[in-house]
Scaffold this active site. Structure first.
Site, PDB file in Angstrom:
ATOM      1  N   ASP A 109      32.087 -93.010 -82.581  1.00  0.00           N
ATOM      2  CA  ASP A 109      32.107 -91.685 -81.933  1.00  0.00           C
ATOM      3  C   ASP A 109      32.808 -91.702 -80.581  1.00  0.00           C
ATOM      4  O   ASP A 109      33.584 -90.807 -80.253  1.00  0.00           O
ATOM      5  CB  ASP A 109      30.673 -91.183 -81.684  1.00  0.00           C
ATOM      6  CG  ASP A 109      30.046 -90.603 -82.935  1.00  0.00           C
ATOM      7  OD1 ASP A 109      30.798 -90.151 -83.825  1.00  0.00           O
ATOM      8  OD2 ASP A 109      28.811 -90.611 -83.026  1.00  0.00           O
ATOM      9  N   GLY A 130      23.211 -82.745 -72.447  1.00  0.00           N
ATOM     10  CA  GLY A 130      22.502 -83.410 -73.542  1.00  0.00           C
ATOM     11  C   GLY A 130      22.314 -84.883 -73.246  1.00  0.00           C
ATOM     12  O   GLY A 130      23.048 -85.463 -72.427  1.00  0.00           O
ATOM     13  N   SER A 185      28.618 -80.792 -92.330  1.00  0.00           N
ATOM     14  CA  SER A 185      29.517 -81.935 -92.097  1.00  0.00           C
ATOM     15  C   SER A 185      30.799 -81.854 -92.909  1.00  0.00           C
ATOM     16  O   SER A 185      30.785 -81.619 -94.113  1.00  0.00           O
ATOM     17  CB  SER A 185      28.797 -83.241 -92.426  1.00  0.00           C
ATOM     18  OG  SER A 185      29.726 -84.305 -92.307  1.00  0.00           O
ATOM     19  N   THR A 217      24.709 -88.872 -88.967  1.00  0.00           N
ATOM     20  CA  THR A 217      24.811 -87.806 -87.978  1.00  0.00           C
ATOM     21  C   THR A 217      23.411 -87.404 -87.516  1.00  0.00           C
ATOM     22  O   THR A 217      22.441 -88.127 -87.785  1.00  0.00           O
ATOM     23  CB  THR A 217      25.657 -86.623 -88.536  1.00  0.00           C
ATOM     24  OG1 THR A 217      25.862 -85.687 -87.482  1.00  0.00           O
ATOM     25  CG2 THR A 217      25.022 -85.932 -89.719  1.00  0.00           C
ATOM     26  N   LYS A 250      20.994 -91.285 -85.481  1.00  0.00           N
ATOM     27  CA  LYS A 250      21.882 -92.371 -85.052  1.00  0.00           C
ATOM     28  C   LYS A 250      21.134 -93.515 -84.358  1.00  0.00           C
ATOM     29  O   LYS A 250      21.539 -94.666 -84.440  1.00  0.00           O
ATOM     30  CB  LYS A 250      22.975 -91.838 -84.131  1.00  0.00           C
ATOM     31  CG  LYS A 250      23.953 -90.945 -84.867  1.00  0.00           C
ATOM     32  CD  LYS A 250      25.057 -90.456 -83.972  1.00  0.00           C
ATOM     33  CE  LYS A 250      25.845 -89.402 -84.717  1.00  0.00           C
ATOM     34  NZ  LYS A 250      27.009 -88.927 -83.997  1.00  0.00           N
ATOM     35  N   SER A 308      32.736 -84.528 -93.056  1.00  0.00           N
ATOM     36  CA  SER A 308      33.068 -85.921 -93.378  1.00  0.00           C
ATOM     37  C   SER A 308      33.361 -86.138 -94.866  1.00  0.00           C
ATOM     38  O   SER A 308      34.318 -86.838 -95.206  1.00  0.00           O
ATOM     39  CB  SER A 308      31.951 -86.860 -92.911  1.00  0.00           C
ATOM     40  OG  SER A 308      31.924 -86.870 -91.510  1.00  0.00           O
TER      41      SER A 308
HETATM   42  P1  NDP Z   1      20.627 -85.881 -80.970  1.00  0.00           P
HETATM   43  O1  NDP Z   1      19.629 -85.250 -81.887  1.00  0.00           O
HETATM   44  O2  NDP Z   1      20.592 -87.347 -80.748  1.00  0.00           O
HETATM   45  O3  NDP Z   1      20.515 -85.190 -79.485  1.00  0.00           O
HETATM   46  C1  NDP Z   1      20.442 -83.798 -79.360  1.00  0.00           C
HETATM   47  C2  NDP Z   1      20.469 -83.408 -77.870  1.00  0.00           C
HETATM   48  O4  NDP Z   1      20.572 -81.979 -77.857  1.00  0.00           O
HETATM   49  C3  NDP Z   1      19.237 -83.758 -77.074  1.00  0.00           C
HETATM   50  O5  NDP Z   1      19.620 -84.100 -75.753  1.00  0.00           O
HETATM   51  C4  NDP Z   1      18.419 -82.452 -77.079  1.00  0.00           C
HETATM   52  O6  NDP Z   1      17.605 -82.284 -75.918  1.00  0.00           O
HETATM   53  C5  NDP Z   1      19.530 -81.442 -77.044  1.00  0.00           C
HETATM   54  N1  NDP Z   1      19.185 -80.142 -77.614  1.00  0.00           N
HETATM   55  C6  NDP Z   1      18.852 -79.855 -78.894  1.00  0.00           C
HETATM   56  N2  NDP Z   1      18.663 -78.529 -79.056  1.00  0.00           N
HETATM   57  C7  NDP Z   1      18.882 -77.977 -77.835  1.00  0.00           C
HETATM   58  C8  NDP Z   1      18.841 -76.634 -77.346  1.00  0.00           C
HETATM   59  N3  NDP Z   1      18.518 -75.601 -78.139  1.00  0.00           N
HETATM   60  N4  NDP Z   1      19.141 -76.421 -76.034  1.00  0.00           N
HETATM   61  C9  NDP Z   1      19.477 -77.440 -75.241  1.00  0.00           C
HETATM   62  N5  NDP Z   1      19.520 -78.733 -75.633  1.00  0.00           N
HETATM   63  C10 NDP Z   1      19.221 -78.997 -76.911  1.00  0.00           C
HETATM   64  O7  NDP Z   1      22.047 -85.382 -81.504  1.00  0.00           O
HETATM   65  P2  NDP Z   1      23.461 -86.158 -81.522  1.00  0.00           P
HETATM   66  O8  NDP Z   1      23.717 -86.672 -80.158  1.00  0.00           O
HETATM   67  O9  NDP Z   1      23.540 -87.070 -82.669  1.00  0.00           O
HETATM   68  O10 NDP Z   1      24.482 -84.920 -81.858  1.00  0.00           O
HETATM   69  C11 NDP Z   1      24.622 -83.863 -80.947  1.00  0.00           C
HETATM   70  C12 NDP Z   1      25.729 -82.894 -81.403  1.00  0.00           C
HETATM   71  O11 NDP Z   1      27.017 -83.527 -81.396  1.00  0.00           O
HETATM   72  C13 NDP Z   1      25.529 -82.336 -82.809  1.00  0.00           C
HETATM   73  O12 NDP Z   1      25.802 -80.958 -82.779  1.00  0.00           O
HETATM   74  C14 NDP Z   1      26.569 -83.070 -83.651  1.00  0.00           C
HETATM   75  O13 NDP Z   1      26.997 -82.313 -84.757  1.00  0.00           O
HETATM   76  C15 NDP Z   1      27.687 -83.271 -82.635  1.00  0.00           C
HETATM   77  N6  NDP Z   1      28.551 -84.429 -82.935  1.00  0.00           N
HETATM   78  C16 NDP Z   1      29.876 -84.214 -83.263  1.00  0.00           C
HETATM   79  C17 NDP Z   1      30.721 -85.279 -83.522  1.00  0.00           C
HETATM   80  C18 NDP Z   1      32.156 -85.051 -83.850  1.00  0.00           C
HETATM   81  O14 NDP Z   1      32.772 -85.926 -84.437  1.00  0.00           O
HETATM   82  N7  NDP Z   1      32.727 -83.929 -83.469  1.00  0.00           N
HETATM   83  C19 NDP Z   1      30.233 -86.676 -83.508  1.00  0.00           C
HETATM   84  C20 NDP Z   1      28.853 -86.775 -83.108  1.00  0.00           C
HETATM   85  C21 NDP Z   1      28.047 -85.688 -82.868  1.00  0.00           C
HETATM   86  P3  NDP Z   1      16.076 -82.861 -75.814  1.00  0.00           P
HETATM   87  O15 NDP Z   1      16.201 -84.304 -75.381  1.00  0.00           O
HETATM   88  O16 NDP Z   1      15.465 -81.993 -74.788  1.00  0.00           O
HETATM   89  O17 NDP Z   1      15.473 -82.711 -77.189  1.00  0.00           O
END
Ligand code: NDP
Length: 264
Positions: free
Chosen positions: A100, A121, A15, A60, A64, A17
């Site tokens: 976000d 996702g 991060s 993060t 969340k 942040s």
């Molecule tokens: P969550 O843990 O809530 O959700 C993760 C999602 O990713 C789920 O849908 C999960 O699927 C899927 N997933 C995880 N691993 C894999 C994989 N290997 N292949 C395919 N799908 C996968 O995460 P968040 O929504 O909180 O964050 C997601 C991403 O967004 C992170 O990388 C985070 O760093 C980034 N982010 C960036 C921000 C920015 O300011 N730039 C702000 C917020 C987030 P399943 O349901 O099948 O488990």
């Protein structure tokens, strides 16, 4: 007394942040510091927050949705999505917000008029973005690795798919909100699906920042205009900092030093 803010996540080492918020606090002489907290168990968020004596925090992956549950009160857009990325300590009560989605809208302005988006996702970020897109009447499709989390999107999405039943259409923008590519070299879906998607979109965005993910690498190879999550990070960070300092700093000053932190 110095205020302390934090980011909670697992993983959290990636991060930026702390750098962004500390750059604002230091340069504007605001009496606060911002730390990183590696929290494995999201249900411990509230007790950890108070035991560290925090004034506010960002949350993060993957906490969340747990942060939403931990709040005493949730304000604004976060109520629509059940996902909180910013919490403020207001007289001992946890008040939750989501910055976000507006941060992401800020980041895609340069793509112009976007009417149809494929979201990869279905986690917290996907929910926030999906709700925000539908507010602007953008047509959304959601593709996720597994079925469970897709249930949330059934009411608001044009179509929801898992990898097994995905049918590709034409999109203005595809956005990766999965954490695939964050700490590994995975694509957000099998390569055959990603190839098809990239051949049917005008623009690509990734919520992940600080690295060219395999998803963005492939987009780049196909000469598709893309952007990583840095501008989203900036947008959500400015909005979160405004909440932290409660109008004591000017937005233009916050923005100036957050942008500067990207050079560090
Ligand atoms: P969550 O843990 O809530 O959700 C993760 C999602 O990713 C789920 O849908 C999960 O699927 C899927 N997933 C995880 N691993 C894999 C994989 N290997 N292949 C395919 N799908 C996968 O995460 P968040 O929504 O909180 O964050 C997601 C991403 O967004 C992170 O990388 C985070 O760093 C980034 N982010 C960036 C921000 C920015 O300011 N730039 C702000 C917020 C987030 P399943 O349901 O099948 O488990």
């Amino acid at each position: 007394m110095n205020k302390i803010f934090a980011i909670f996540g697992d993983p959290v080492s990636h991060s930026r942040s702390p750098l962004m918020h500390n750059c604002v606090f230091k340069n504007l002489n605001y009496p606060a510091s911002y730390i990183r907290v590696h929290l494995k168990d999201g249900t411990k968020l509230k007790e950890t927050f108070f035991s560290l004596g925090l004034s506010g925090a960002n949350i993060t992956i993957p906490h969340k949705e747990e942060a939403f549950k931990a709040c005493d009160e949730v304000r604004g857009f976060a109520n629509n999505v059940g996902v909180v990325n910013t919490i403020i300590n207001e007289n001992g009560k946890l008040i939750g917000y989501n910055t976000d989605a507006d941060g992401f809208m800020f980041s895609i302005k340069e793509f112009g008029d976007i009417k149809k988006i494929l979201i990869l996702g279905a986690g917290g970020t996907a929910k926030a973005l999906a709700c925000r897109f539908t507010q602007d009447n953008i047509d959304i499709t959601v593709l996720n690795r597994s079925q469970n989390r897709l249930n949330y999107f059934k009411e608001i999405a044009h179509k929801c798919y898992t990898w097994d039943n995905f049918k590709c259409e034409k999109y203005d923008l595809v956005v990766n909100t999965t954490s695939a590519g964050l700490k590994d070299e995975n694509l957000p879906a099998p390569k055959i699906i990603i190839e098809k998607i990239l051949n049917n979109t005008n623009f690509v965005a990734d919520a992940i920042y600080g690295k060219l993910t395999p998803f963005l690498k492939l987009a780049n190879e196909k000469n598709i205009t893309y952007k990583d999550g840095a501008d989203m990070l900036l947008g959500q960070g400015i909005l979160a900092n405004e909440l932290f300092v409660k109008s004591e700093l000017k937005t233009d000053d916050i923005k100036k030093f957050m942008v500067k932190s990207f050079e560090l």
